[in-house]
Design a protein around this motif. Structure first.
Motif, PDB file in Angstrom:
ATOM      1  N   ARG A   6       0.827  -1.207   0.000  1.00  0.00           N
ATOM      2  CA  ARG A   6       0.000   0.000   0.000  1.00  0.00           C
ATOM      3  C   ARG A   6       0.856   1.250   0.000  1.00  0.00           C
ATOM      4  O   ARG A   6       1.845   1.338   0.702  1.00  0.00           O
ATOM      5  CB  ARG A   6      -0.924   0.017   1.230  1.00  0.00           C
ATOM      6  N   SER A  61      -6.248  -3.033   7.369  1.00  0.00           N
ATOM      7  CA  SER A  61      -5.579  -1.778   7.709  1.00  0.00           C
ATOM      8  C   SER A  61      -6.157  -1.202   8.994  1.00  0.00           C
ATOM      9  O   SER A  61      -7.132  -1.714   9.550  1.00  0.00           O
ATOM     10  CB  SER A  61      -5.736  -0.776   6.563  1.00  0.00           C
ATOM     11  N   GLU A  62      -5.548  -0.098   9.474  1.00  0.00           N
ATOM     12  CA  GLU A  62      -5.999   0.532  10.701  1.00  0.00           C
ATOM     13  C   GLU A  62      -7.441   1.036  10.537  1.00  0.00           C
ATOM     14  O   GLU A  62      -7.844   1.478   9.468  1.00  0.00           O
ATOM     15  CB  GLU A  62      -5.088   1.711  11.064  1.00  0.00           C
TER      16      GLU A  62
END
Length: 261
Positions: free
Chosen positions: A109, A151-152
């Motif tokens: 990413r 992801s976060e």
């Protein structure tokens, strides 16, 4: 206290970097006049910056202008996470390519895009929309969705709240639908893209983790259009991603990762 010329020095650095961003697959070589026009930097300043970049090796001169130099290629391969991931992953990507007969891809990413760091092409299927070093939006690629799902929380919410990119008529641009699909990806550890990034192609991907469950990228295969075909290759992709994650030092999780409503 800022000494005379220091601010100009920083400005020159940023201007030089902005010139490097002008290059793409379609525009691999640009004249100084064209670089000045696109960047909005005066032609005389552009000429000076290009001269400095050529001297350093970031650019090299071609028959029609300047192009990215070998020094950029060398530096790109020194990025620690990508380098370690790519070096370890290449045999796995080759094996996945041989087992499935499809093009295999490895990506990481960068912002709201995935960047392809390796691509093993199948002789029976060319995938023109992707290339090593190229990028595509997270929301309409299996590679991207495999990464986005793990992801976060804050990053996921920002992506869902923003404008989702439409690559084809089948790209998912409804945040409610995408949220639901990401929940499925977290459950199965497999993501699908059926003609969402390019008509006529499917992609199936799985996330790659490293130490302490750190998300580092994703791996995929690309083939024909049918979802049933993509589902057929899902176990091979997921198993490859799990094996690669172990090689990168992932330890078994003792609890489930974050939950996203």
């Amino acid at each position: 206290m800022v000494r005379p010329g220091q601010q100009d020095g920083r400005s020159s650095l940023l201007r030089g970097l902005s010139l490097l961003e002008l290059f793409s697959v379609q525009d691999s070589e640009l004249s100084i006049s064209e670089m000045a026009r696109r960047s909005g930097i005066p032609k005389s300043t552009t000429h000076r910056l290009v001269t400095d970049l050529v001297s350093w090796g970031a650019l090299e001169l071609g028959s029609r202008g300047a192009r990215l130099g070998v020094r950029m290629f060398e530096l790109g391969h020194l990025v620690p996470t990508q380098r370690t991931l790519r070096e370890l992953a290449i045999p796995y990507a080759h094996n996945l390519n041989e087992v499935t007969g499809l093009t295999s891809n490895l990506a990481v990413r960068d912002g709201t895009d995935v960047v392809y760091i390796e691509k093993i092409t199948s002789p029976d299927l060319q995938v023109p929309h992707s290339r090593t070093g190229g990028r595509l939006p997270l929301n309409c690629t299996a590679l991207g969705k495999a990464i986005l799902a793990f992801s976060e929380f804050g990053f996921i919410e920002n992506v869902l709240a923003g404008e989702l990119t439409r690559r084809t008529t089948k790209s998912i641009i409804d945040p409610v639908v995408l949220r639901r699909e990401l929940a499925d990806v977290r459950e199965t550890k497999v993501a699908f893209d059926v003609e969402e990034s390019q008509l006529g192609l499917f992609c199936v991907a799985a996330p790659i983790f490293a130490h302490h469950g750190q998300l580092v990228g994703s791996i995929s295969v690309t083939g024909g259009t049918a979802l049933s075909q993509a589902q057929h290759f899902a176990p091979a992709v997921r198993t490859t991603a799990m094996a690669l994650s172990r090689a990168l030092g992932q330890r078994p999780r003792t609890s489930r990762p974050m939950q996203v409503a």
